[in-house]
Write a protein that holds these residues in place. Structure first.
Motif, PDB file in Angstrom:
ATOM      1  N   ILE A 180      25.288  52.762 -20.538  1.00 16.25           N
ATOM      2  CA  ILE A 180      24.444  51.576 -20.406  1.00 16.25           C
ATOM      3  C   ILE A 180      22.995  51.988 -20.658  1.00 16.25           C
ATOM      4  O   ILE A 180      22.525  52.998 -20.108  1.00 16.25           O
TER       5      ILE A 180
ATOM      6  N   HIS B 248      19.019  47.693 -19.949  1.00 22.65           N
ATOM      7  CA  HIS B 248      20.105  46.740 -19.693  1.00 22.65           C
ATOM      8  C   HIS B 248      20.602  46.800 -18.244  1.00 22.65           C
ATOM      9  O   HIS B 248      21.618  46.194 -17.918  1.00 22.65           O
ATOM     10  N   ILE B 249      19.892  47.536 -17.402  1.00 24.74           N
ATOM     11  CA  ILE B 249      20.232  47.601 -15.980  1.00 24.74           C
ATOM     12  C   ILE B 249      19.180  46.844 -15.183  1.00 24.74           C
ATOM     13  O   ILE B 249      17.974  47.039 -15.388  1.00 24.74           O
TER      14      ILE B 249
ATOM     15  N   VAL C 192      16.286  53.605 -15.235  1.00 21.13           N
ATOM     16  CA  VAL C 192      16.189  52.164 -15.476  1.00 21.13           C
ATOM     17  C   VAL C 192      14.780  51.857 -15.972  1.00 21.13           C
ATOM     18  O   VAL C 192      13.798  52.356 -15.425  1.00 21.13           O
TER      19      VAL C 192
ATOM     20  N   LEU D  99      22.603  48.812  -8.884  1.00 16.95           N
ATOM     21  CA  LEU D  99      22.436  48.676 -10.331  1.00 16.95           C
ATOM     22  C   LEU D  99      23.378  47.591 -10.823  1.00 16.95           C
ATOM     23  O   LEU D  99      24.579  47.631 -10.553  1.00 16.95           O
ATOM     24  N   SER D 100      22.828  46.632 -11.552  1.00 20.05           N
ATOM     25  CA  SER D 100      23.625  45.528 -12.069  1.00 20.05           C
ATOM     26  C   SER D 100      23.518  45.496 -13.589  1.00 20.05           C
ATOM     27  O   SER D 100      22.407  45.560 -14.134  1.00 20.05           O
ATOM     28  N   PHE D 101      24.657  45.437 -14.273  1.00 17.75           N
ATOM     29  CA  PHE D 101      24.629  45.337 -15.736  1.00 17.75           C
ATOM     30  C   PHE D 101      25.784  44.469 -16.212  1.00 17.75           C
ATOM     31  O   PHE D 101      26.840  44.398 -15.592  1.00 17.75           O
TER      32      PHE D 101
ATOM     33  N   ASP E 118      26.744  44.455 -22.374  1.00 14.29           N
ATOM     34  CA  ASP E 118      25.803  45.550 -22.612  1.00 14.29           C
ATOM     35  C   ASP E 118      26.409  46.919 -22.300  1.00 14.29           C
ATOM     36  O   ASP E 118      25.720  47.934 -22.390  1.00 14.29           O
ATOM     37  N   THR E 119      27.676  46.947 -21.947  1.00 19.95           N
ATOM     38  CA  THR E 119      28.328  48.194 -21.541  1.00 19.95           C
ATOM     39  C   THR E 119      29.097  48.796 -22.714  1.00 19.95           C
ATOM     40  O   THR E 119      29.795  48.087 -23.433  1.00 19.95           O
TER      41      THR E 119
END
Length: 340
Positions: free
Chosen positions: A264, A268-269, A307, A323-325, A329-330
């Motif tokens: 990632i 994008h995080i 990040v 952390l959120s993604f 985007d992964t």
């Protein structure tokens, strides 16, 4: 100007193979950049195209002719090195026109071509100076001008900006980009600086261990890396990579069955409240860069994570976050490092 094509190009030094069957087509007028870690073979490959290194096996085509066995002087290429290699006792004008003078060109033609190149490179006020009276950036422009007057079939640049300071590198990147626009010339450029590659290239050739790992536009390589090596080499800061099945990692969508790693990009995080994202972490260090801040976190078993956040919007060190993604985007990679 001419196209350049490599068919199964190899380079051997005794029993050591350093270029391992490279196939590459470069269109007429295209700006292609070779990047890769030290020792990957990018400069060797450039020197093979120039004829400064013998091609052990395979074929090099310049335009519609086989140039594999031709000496450098017959290939019609112009090469610009890290070293400016200017004659200290000659003026800028004489340095730029020296190769034409040595070839016996008429004086009027030499002066006309030098004046035209000086206009493109904004060197007109400097034509009567000696190299010692020039800045590093001006000397590099003179070295490029010396190549332009020869009207080559293509330009080959071997890390031409590595000897310049940061500010001059930015200035010269602009100059080289404008030069390519003005001349529409075929250019091949070697650099270890991915900022140069991302900002200048029509296409980037990423080399690893004497082989092409991936070829594509800067956007293609950044958005859709074909393997784990390219994913981590292209981008600054580099892509964060986790073990796909690591404890504490909760994905918004299931990972592919054969996924071993997931990646990632730092931008994008998103940082959210602890327990509300894919994995919890603690803020470790902040790197403030003005418009951006890089937040470096300790994500436990996942290791160190970077990040990218905007300007001042960063939590203080020791803050507990998650952390959120998003799934789109992964990036997932298999056991061989190939993109899934």
């Amino acid at each position: 100007m001419a196209s350049i094509e490599l068919n199964g190009a190899e380079k051997w030094y005794g029993s050591a193979q350093v270029i391992k069957g490279v196939d590459l087509s470069i269109a007429e007028g295209e700006f292609v950049i070779f990047v890769g870690p030290s020792g990957c073979g990018k400069s060797t490959l450039l020197r093979m195209i120039a004829g400064l290194e013998e091609t052990s096996r395979g074929q090099i085509l310049i335009g519609d002719r086989d140039a594999t066995a031709e000496p450098p002087a017959r290939r019609g290429l112009a090469m610009v090195f890290q070293s400016y290699a200017l004659y200290p006792h000659m003026s800028v004008r004489d340095n730029m026109g020296f190769s034409l003078k040595a070839a016996g060109a008429p004086e009027a033609d030499i002066q006309s071509k030098v004046d035209a190149a000086a206009q493109v490179l904004k060197l007109e006020p400097l034509l009567e100076r000696r190299p010692k009276d020039l800045s590093g950036g001006q000397r590099q422009r003179v070295a490029i001008g010396r190549s332009i007057v020869r009207d080559p079939t293509a330009f080959l640049f071997d890390e031409p900006l590595s000897n310049l300071d940061a500010a001059l590198r930015v200035e010269m990147r602009y100059e080289i980009a404008k030069l390519h626009q003005a001349l529409g010339a075929t250019m091949i450029y070697v650099t270890h600086d991915q900022v140069e590659a991302m900002t200048l290239a029509d296409r980037i050739v990423v080399l690893e261990g004497g082989q092409i790992s991936q070829v594509g536009t800067p956007r293609e390589l950044y958005r859709n890396p074909g393997n784990l090596f390219v994913a981590q080499f292209i981008g600054s800061p580099k892509m964060n990579v986790f073990e796909a099945g690591i404890a504490g990692l909760t994905l918004a969508a299931p990972a592919p069955a054969n996924a071993v790693k997931l990646g990632i990009r730092p931008e994008h995080i998103a940082l959210v409240e602890a327990g509300q994202g894919q994995i919890d972490a603690e803020v470790d260090v902040l790197e403030y860069l003005g418009a951006d801040t890089f937040v470096i976190l300790d994500a436990g078993a996942a290791g160190q994570v970077t990040v990218r956040v905007t300007g001042e919007h960063a939590p203080a060190p020791k803050t507990q976050v998650a952390l959120s993604f998003a799934p789109e985007d992964t990036h997932f990679f298999d056991s061989a490092g190939r993109k899934i």
